[in-house]
Write a protein that holds these residues in place. Sequence first.
Motif, PDB file in Angstrom:
ATOM      1  N   ILE A 105      82.716  85.055  13.636  1.00  0.00           N
ATOM      2  CA  ILE A 105      82.719  83.624  13.953  1.00  0.00           C
ATOM      3  C   ILE A 105      81.655  83.431  15.028  1.00  0.00           C
ATOM      4  O   ILE A 105      81.735  84.017  16.110  1.00  0.00           O
ATOM      5  CB  ILE A 105      84.078  83.138  14.468  1.00  0.00           C
ATOM      6  CG1 ILE A 105      85.154  83.294  13.390  1.00  0.00           C
ATOM      7  CG2 ILE A 105      83.996  81.679  14.914  1.00  0.00           C
ATOM      8  CD1 ILE A 105      86.549  82.882  13.866  1.00  0.00           C
ATOM      9  N   LEU A 106      80.670  82.600  14.752  1.00  0.00           N
ATOM     10  CA  LEU A 106      79.517  82.459  15.635  1.00  0.00           C
ATOM     11  C   LEU A 106      79.562  81.140  16.398  1.00  0.00           C
ATOM     12  O   LEU A 106      79.963  80.111  15.842  1.00  0.00           O
ATOM     13  CB  LEU A 106      78.220  82.493  14.819  1.00  0.00           C
ATOM     14  CG  LEU A 106      78.049  83.622  13.808  1.00  0.00           C
ATOM     15  CD1 LEU A 106      76.729  83.462  13.087  1.00  0.00           C
ATOM     16  CD2 LEU A 106      78.139  84.979  14.492  1.00  0.00           C
ATOM     17  N   SER A 107      79.113  81.177  17.651  1.00  0.00           N
ATOM     18  CA  SER A 107      78.840  79.919  18.340  1.00  0.00           C
ATOM     19  C   SER A 107      77.431  79.486  17.946  1.00  0.00           C
ATOM     20  O   SER A 107      76.582  80.312  17.578  1.00  0.00           O
ATOM     21  CB  SER A 107      78.936  80.080  19.851  1.00  0.00           C
ATOM     22  OG  SER A 107      77.795  80.723  20.359  1.00  0.00           O
ATOM     23  N   LYS A 119      69.896  86.346   6.485  1.00  0.00           N
ATOM     24  CA  LYS A 119      70.140  87.397   7.467  1.00  0.00           C
ATOM     25  C   LYS A 119      69.957  86.797   8.857  1.00  0.00           C
ATOM     26  O   LYS A 119      68.944  86.152   9.137  1.00  0.00           O
ATOM     27  CB  LYS A 119      69.181  88.569   7.276  1.00  0.00           C
ATOM     28  CG  LYS A 119      69.443  89.728   8.225  1.00  0.00           C
ATOM     29  CD  LYS A 119      68.528  90.916   7.938  1.00  0.00           C
ATOM     30  CE  LYS A 119      68.820  92.074   8.875  1.00  0.00           C
ATOM     31  NZ  LYS A 119      67.966  93.256   8.596  1.00  0.00           N
ATOM     32  N   LEU A 120      70.955  87.003   9.725  1.00  0.00           N
ATOM     33  CA  LEU A 120      70.945  86.395  11.052  1.00  0.00           C
ATOM     34  C   LEU A 120      70.697  87.437  12.129  1.00  0.00           C
ATOM     35  O   LEU A 120      71.176  88.574  12.042  1.00  0.00           O
ATOM     36  CB  LEU A 120      72.287  85.713  11.327  1.00  0.00           C
ATOM     37  CG  LEU A 120      72.814  84.727  10.281  1.00  0.00           C
ATOM     38  CD1 LEU A 120      74.126  84.123  10.769  1.00  0.00           C
ATOM     39  CD2 LEU A 120      71.790  83.655   9.976  1.00  0.00           C
ATOM     40  N   HIS A 121      69.957  87.028  13.138  1.00  0.00           N
ATOM     41  CA  HIS A 121      69.801  87.824  14.349  1.00  0.00           C
ATOM     42  C   HIS A 121      70.516  87.074  15.474  1.00  0.00           C
ATOM     43  O   HIS A 121      70.205  85.913  15.740  1.00  0.00           O
ATOM     44  CB  HIS A 121      68.324  88.043  14.668  1.00  0.00           C
ATOM     45  CG  HIS A 121      67.620  88.905  13.680  1.00  0.00           C
ATOM     46  ND1 HIS A 121      67.586  90.282  13.775  1.00  0.00           N
ATOM     47  CD2 HIS A 121      66.957  88.592  12.543  1.00  0.00           C
ATOM     48  CE1 HIS A 121      66.916  90.781  12.756  1.00  0.00           C
ATOM     49  NE2 HIS A 121      66.519  89.773  11.984  1.00  0.00           N
ATOM     50  N   LEU A 122      71.471  87.738  16.088  1.00  0.00           N
ATOM     51  CA  LEU A 122      72.327  87.086  17.062  1.00  0.00           C
ATOM     52  C   LEU A 122      71.892  87.403  18.488  1.00  0.00           C
ATOM     53  O   LEU A 122      71.247  88.401  18.757  1.00  0.00           O
ATOM     54  CB  LEU A 122      73.780  87.524  16.860  1.00  0.00           C
ATOM     55  CG  LEU A 122      74.374  87.333  15.469  1.00  0.00           C
ATOM     56  CD1 LEU A 122      75.831  87.774  15.455  1.00  0.00           C
ATOM     57  CD2 LEU A 122      74.240  85.887  15.007  1.00  0.00           C
ATOM     58  N   THR A 123      72.300  86.512  19.379  1.00  0.00           N
ATOM     59  CA  THR A 123      72.084  86.699  20.813  1.00  0.00           C
ATOM     60  C   THR A 123      73.427  86.542  21.527  1.00  0.00           C
ATOM     61  O   THR A 123      74.028  85.468  21.448  1.00  0.00           O
ATOM     62  CB  THR A 123      71.097  85.666  21.372  1.00  0.00           C
ATOM     63  OG1 THR A 123      69.870  85.724  20.623  1.00  0.00           O
ATOM     64  CG2 THR A 123      70.818  85.907  22.838  1.00  0.00           C
ATOM     65  N   PRO A 124      73.919  87.623  22.179  1.00  0.00           N
ATOM     66  CA  PRO A 124      73.344  88.968  22.284  1.00  0.00           C
ATOM     67  C   PRO A 124      73.323  89.659  20.907  1.00  0.00           C
ATOM     68  O   PRO A 124      74.088  89.299  20.015  1.00  0.00           O
ATOM     69  CB  PRO A 124      74.287  89.686  23.243  1.00  0.00           C
ATOM     70  CG  PRO A 124      75.194  88.673  23.812  1.00  0.00           C
ATOM     71  CD  PRO A 124      75.198  87.509  22.915  1.00  0.00           C
ATOM     72  N   ALA A 125      72.473  90.650  20.795  1.00  0.00           N
ATOM     73  CA  ALA A 125      72.323  91.347  19.520  1.00  0.00           C
ATOM     74  C   ALA A 125      73.607  92.065  19.142  1.00  0.00           C
ATOM     75  O   ALA A 125      74.337  92.575  19.983  1.00  0.00           O
ATOM     76  CB  ALA A 125      71.176  92.344  19.615  1.00  0.00           C
ATOM     77  N   SER A 126      73.885  92.075  17.830  1.00  0.00           N
ATOM     78  CA  SER A 126      75.048  92.793  17.305  1.00  0.00           C
ATOM     79  C   SER A 126      74.588  94.121  16.716  1.00  0.00           C
ATOM     80  O   SER A 126      73.474  94.227  16.179  1.00  0.00           O
ATOM     81  CB  SER A 126      75.733  91.959  16.218  1.00  0.00           C
ATOM     82  OG  SER A 126      76.693  92.721  15.528  1.00  0.00           O
ATOM     83  N   ASP A 127      75.449  95.130  16.820  1.00  0.00           N
ATOM     84  CA  ASP A 127      75.104  96.417  16.215  1.00  0.00           C
ATOM     85  C   ASP A 127      75.403  96.430  14.721  1.00  0.00           C
ATOM     86  O   ASP A 127      75.175  97.422  14.042  1.00  0.00           O
ATOM     87  CB  ASP A 127      75.832  97.566  16.911  1.00  0.00           C
ATOM     88  CG  ASP A 127      77.342  97.380  16.919  1.00  0.00           C
ATOM     89  OD1 ASP A 127      77.825  96.386  16.338  1.00  0.00           O
ATOM     90  OD2 ASP A 127      78.038  98.232  17.510  1.00  0.00           O
ATOM     91  N   LYS A 128      75.916  95.298  14.206  1.00  0.00           N
ATOM     92  CA  LYS A 128      76.160  95.159  12.768  1.00  0.00           C
ATOM     93  C   LYS A 128      75.195  94.128  12.203  1.00  0.00           C
ATOM     94  O   LYS A 128      74.846  93.152  12.868  1.00  0.00           O
ATOM     95  CB  LYS A 128      77.594  94.688  12.502  1.00  0.00           C
ATOM     96  CG  LYS A 128      78.680  95.616  13.002  1.00  0.00           C
ATOM     97  CD  LYS A 128      80.044  95.002  12.716  1.00  0.00           C
ATOM     98  CE  LYS A 128      81.172  95.851  13.255  1.00  0.00           C
ATOM     99  NZ  LYS A 128      82.504  95.225  13.034  1.00  0.00           N
ATOM    100  N   GLU A 129      74.751  94.339  10.965  1.00  0.00           N
ATOM    101  CA  GLU A 129      73.939  93.336  10.299  1.00  0.00           C
ATOM    102  C   GLU A 129      74.830  92.172   9.862  1.00  0.00           C
ATOM    103  O   GLU A 129      75.946  92.387   9.381  1.00  0.00           O
ATOM    104  CB  GLU A 129      73.218  93.934   9.094  1.00  0.00           C
ATOM    105  CG  GLU A 129      72.142  94.935   9.470  1.00  0.00           C
ATOM    106  CD  GLU A 129      71.305  95.336   8.267  1.00  0.00           C
ATOM    107  OE1 GLU A 129      71.882  95.470   7.164  1.00  0.00           O
ATOM    108  OE2 GLU A 129      70.089  95.526   8.430  1.00  0.00           O
ATOM    109  N   VAL A 130      74.339  90.969  10.048  1.00  0.00           N
ATOM    110  CA  VAL A 130      75.119  89.775   9.735  1.00  0.00           C
ATOM    111  C   VAL A 130      74.397  88.997   8.642  1.00  0.00           C
ATOM    112  O   VAL A 130      73.265  88.529   8.846  1.00  0.00           O
ATOM    113  CB  VAL A 130      75.319  88.892  10.981  1.00  0.00           C
ATOM    114  CG1 VAL A 130      76.164  87.664  10.626  1.00  0.00           C
ATOM    115  CG2 VAL A 130      75.973  89.694  12.093  1.00  0.00           C
ATOM    116  N   GLY A 162      70.070  83.263  16.523  1.00  0.00           N
ATOM    117  CA  GLY A 162      68.657  83.363  16.855  1.00  0.00           C
ATOM    118  C   GLY A 162      67.809  83.170  15.623  1.00  0.00           C
ATOM    119  O   GLY A 162      67.828  82.116  14.984  1.00  0.00           O
ATOM    120  N   ALA A 163      67.082  84.191  15.231  1.00  0.00           N
ATOM    121  CA  ALA A 163      66.223  84.109  14.047  1.00  0.00           C
ATOM    122  C   ALA A 163      67.071  84.123  12.776  1.00  0.00           C
ATOM    123  O   ALA A 163      68.110  84.784  12.706  1.00  0.00           O
ATOM    124  CB  ALA A 163      65.236  85.266  14.043  1.00  0.00           C
TER     125      ALA A 163
END
Length: 254
Positions: free
Chosen positions: A209-211, A227-238, A216-217
Amino acid sequence: MNVLLIEDEVLAVQQLTKLLEEIGPHIRIIGQTDGIESSVEWLKSHAMPDLILMDIELSDGQSFEIFNRVDVPCPVIFTTSYDEYAIRAFQVNSVDYLLKPIKPADLARALTKYERFNRQGAFPMNLSQLLGELQRQNQPQEYRTRFLVKQGQRLLPIDVERIAYFCTEDGLTVFLTREGMKHVVDYTLEELEAMLNPKVFFRATRQFILSIDSVGAIHTHFNGKLKLHLTPASDKEVFVSRERVNAFKDWLGR
């Protein structure tokens, strides 16, 4: 029961379609229009449905104009995000008036009311009862503002505004703050969905569940995924599945 949907929001059409399918196989959606002109044209060229689910604010004006352009003898259940149209809605052949986001129980109750009135051959307009129901439905939704988490021997309150995203990890539900701090919460993601403001948080996958500020990208991926890049970065691909892409884009405000 043959139903016509008059609604210009893609997500609302998807939600109503899903809810109607869940309520029962006896309900059949025979058409869907998204504006005054298309609705008038449809009603003039097709057999009248048993019931219309009609949004009030359409892409080309308020749906009340439809009744000035074509005779609509069948009953209507109005849907809208605003309660200011209640009186006018019940000046036409309205069964009920549902405020968005539509709750499954409210839609089911409105359809039960339609079926009861249909058996009786009349659709009474009880305005005082309607306004009382509107007042109940229009109570502001209270969403979670903070979580109390354990940090060592201490209990620490964390404001929701500081949370970047929730995810599952080794059988636990955790969240990461914007500063990258990880905390465990005693709720499932399903339970959290009901607690969190849907304008701010989105169930992107079964695990996340993302805010809105954590996204990010965003990159296109094969099979229509994102494909999402999260901030802070996650060690799992989303990845956002193809089926969730439109809802995700709408949440982001496209």
